[in-house]
Write an enzyme that holds these catalytic residues in place. Structure first.
Site, PDB file in Angstrom:
ATOM      1  CD  GLU A   1       1.111  -4.615  10.140  1.00  7.82           C
ATOM      2  OE1 GLU A   1       0.360  -5.443  10.741  1.00  7.82           O
ATOM      3  OE2 GLU A   1       1.331  -3.574   9.903  1.00  7.82           O
TER       4      GLU A   1
ATOM      5  N   PRO B   1       0.792  -1.110  -0.047  1.00 13.59           N
ATOM      6  CG  PRO B   1      -0.336  -1.631   1.927  1.00 13.59           C
ATOM      7  CD  PRO B   1       1.035  -2.362   0.877  1.00 13.59           C
TER       8      PRO B   1
ATOM      9  NE  ARG C   1      -6.779  -6.177 -21.008  1.00 14.96           N
ATOM     10  CZ  ARG C   1      -7.007  -4.895 -21.604  1.00 14.96           C
ATOM     11  NH1 ARG C   1      -5.883  -4.401 -21.361  1.00 14.96           N
ATOM     12  NH2 ARG C   1      -8.437  -5.164 -22.120  1.00 14.96           N
TER      13      ARG C   1
ATOM     14  CG  ASP D   1      -7.338  -1.478 -22.080  1.00  9.55           C
ATOM     15  OD1 ASP D   1      -8.605  -2.599 -23.186  1.00  9.55           O
ATOM     16  OD2 ASP D   1      -6.626  -2.878 -21.999  1.00  9.55           O
TER      17      ASP D   1
HETATM   18  N1  LIG Z   1      -2.372  -1.397  -2.039  1.00  9.97           N
HETATM   19  C1  LIG Z   1      -1.463  -2.656  -2.293  1.00  9.97           C
HETATM   20  O1  LIG Z   1      -1.215  -2.495  -3.868  1.00  9.97           O
HETATM   21  C2  LIG Z   1      -1.747  -3.799  -1.555  1.00  9.97           C
HETATM   22  C3  LIG Z   1      -0.634  -4.957  -1.655  1.00  9.97           C
HETATM   23  C4  LIG Z   1      -0.686  -5.308  -0.566  1.00  9.97           C
HETATM   24  N2  LIG Z   1      -1.575  -4.684   0.430  1.00  9.97           N
HETATM   25  O2  LIG Z   1      -2.104  -3.451  -0.159  1.00  9.97           O
END
Ligand SMILES: NC(=O)c1ccno1
Length: 242
Positions: A115, A88, A157, A172
C-alpha cells in the site's frame, strides 16, 4: 555530462530491462550510470521484513520507515539527488517532467510495493532535498518498478548522445503540444492501402501543412484536453481553419 540513476527496490531483477538495447548502450557509453539496490540489504531481521500492518487499520501492508531510511541514507551518501517516489497518488509525470529531470545530475527512485511507503520517509527527505511523488497514469500497479522503467526511459532518451537522431526528441508528440500524426514508409501500396499522395509530392510546405492537420485532427479526436491547454498563440489561422 552523465546522469547517475539509482533505484531501490525489493525486486532488483525487475529492473534488468533497463540494461537492454538503447538504454543499455547509453550505460555502456557512459552517458548514464545505473545502480539498482535491493531494499532487503538494509533489513536486519531473519525474515528481512520490509512491511508492516497500517496504523488505523485497513487492507494491505505499509513499507517500514526504518528500512527505507537506512537504504536511502546509504544511496544518498554519494551526493545530492532528486528523490522520486512513483505512486498512483502522485502528480502526473509528463514529457515536461522528463525534460526537467533530464537536466538533473542524480535521480534516486524509491519503488514502493504493497500500500506504499510510510509517509514519514517522504516527509523526512523532503525537508532537505527535492522529493517528487509522481504517477505515470491513472491506474494502479503492483509496485513502482514498472513506473520507474517508464520514467527512466522517458528521461534517458532525452540525454545528449543517447538517441541517434536528437531532432526526433524535439519533434516528439507533446513537444508542440499536439499528438504526433500518422507515419508511413515503403511500400507505397500495402494490402490495398496507399501512402497519402502529398507525402510523395516533394512539396515540403504542403507536407508540413498536411502533417499539422493530421496532428490537430488526432489531438482533437483523442486528447481534446491538450488542445484546450495550448497557449493562445499556438494555433495560427491555418490551424484554426482546420
Ligand atoms: N500509477 C502509477 O504511477 C503507479 C505507481 C505504482 N503504482 O501505480
Amino acid at each position: 555530462r552523465r546522469v547517475r540513476i539509482d533505484v531501490v527496490t525489493i525486486f532488483p531483477g525487475y529492473l534488468a530491462p533497463l540494461r537492454e538495447a538503447l538504454l543499455g548502450r547509453a550505460i555502456e557509453a557512459g552517458l548514464v550510470e545505473l545502480g539498482v539496490h535491493d531494499l532487503r540489504d538494509w533489513t536486519h531481521d531473519v525474515h528481512q521484513a520490509v512491511d508492516d500492518s497500517p496504523y488505523g487499520g485497513g487492507p494491505g501492508m505499509v513499507m517500514r520507515p526504518q528500512v527505507w531510511g537506512e537504504a536511502l541514507d546509504a544511496v544518498l551518501a554519494a551526493g545530492p539527488a532528486r528523490l522520486v517516489v512513483p505512486t498512483p497518488a502522485g502528480r502526473p509525470f509528463t514529457q515536461a517532467t522528463a525534460q526537467a529531470w533530464a537536466g538533473e545530475e542524480r535521480l534516486v527512485f524509491a519503488c514502493g510495493r504493497y500500500e506504499g511507503i510510510d509517509q514519514r520517509v517522504v516527509d523526512s527527505y523532503a525537508a532537505r532535498m527535492p522529493v517528487d511523488e509522481v504517477s505515470i497514469g491513472d491506474y494502479v500497479l503492483v509496485g513502482g518498478e514498472v513506473a520507474v522503467m517508464v520514467m527512466v526511459e522517458a528521461v534517458v532518451r532525452l540525454l545528449p548522445g543517447v538517441l541517434g537522431n536528437p531532432v526526433s526528441a524535439q519533434e516528439d508528440s507533446f513537444s508542440d503540444g499536439l499528438l504526433e500524426g500518422p507515419a508511413y514508409t515503403r511500400p507505397v501500396s500495402w494490402r490495398g492501402l496507399d501512402v497519402p499522395e502529398v507525402l510523395r509530392s516533394g512539396n515540403h510546405a504542403a507536407i508540413a501543412r498536411w502533417r499539422r492537420d493530421r496532428a490537430l485532427e488526432r489531438t482533437a479526436a483523442r486528447r481534446p484536453d491538450l488542445l484546450d491547454a495550448l497557449p493562445e498563440d499556438a494555433l495560427d489561422r491555418a490551424d484554426r481553419a482546420f
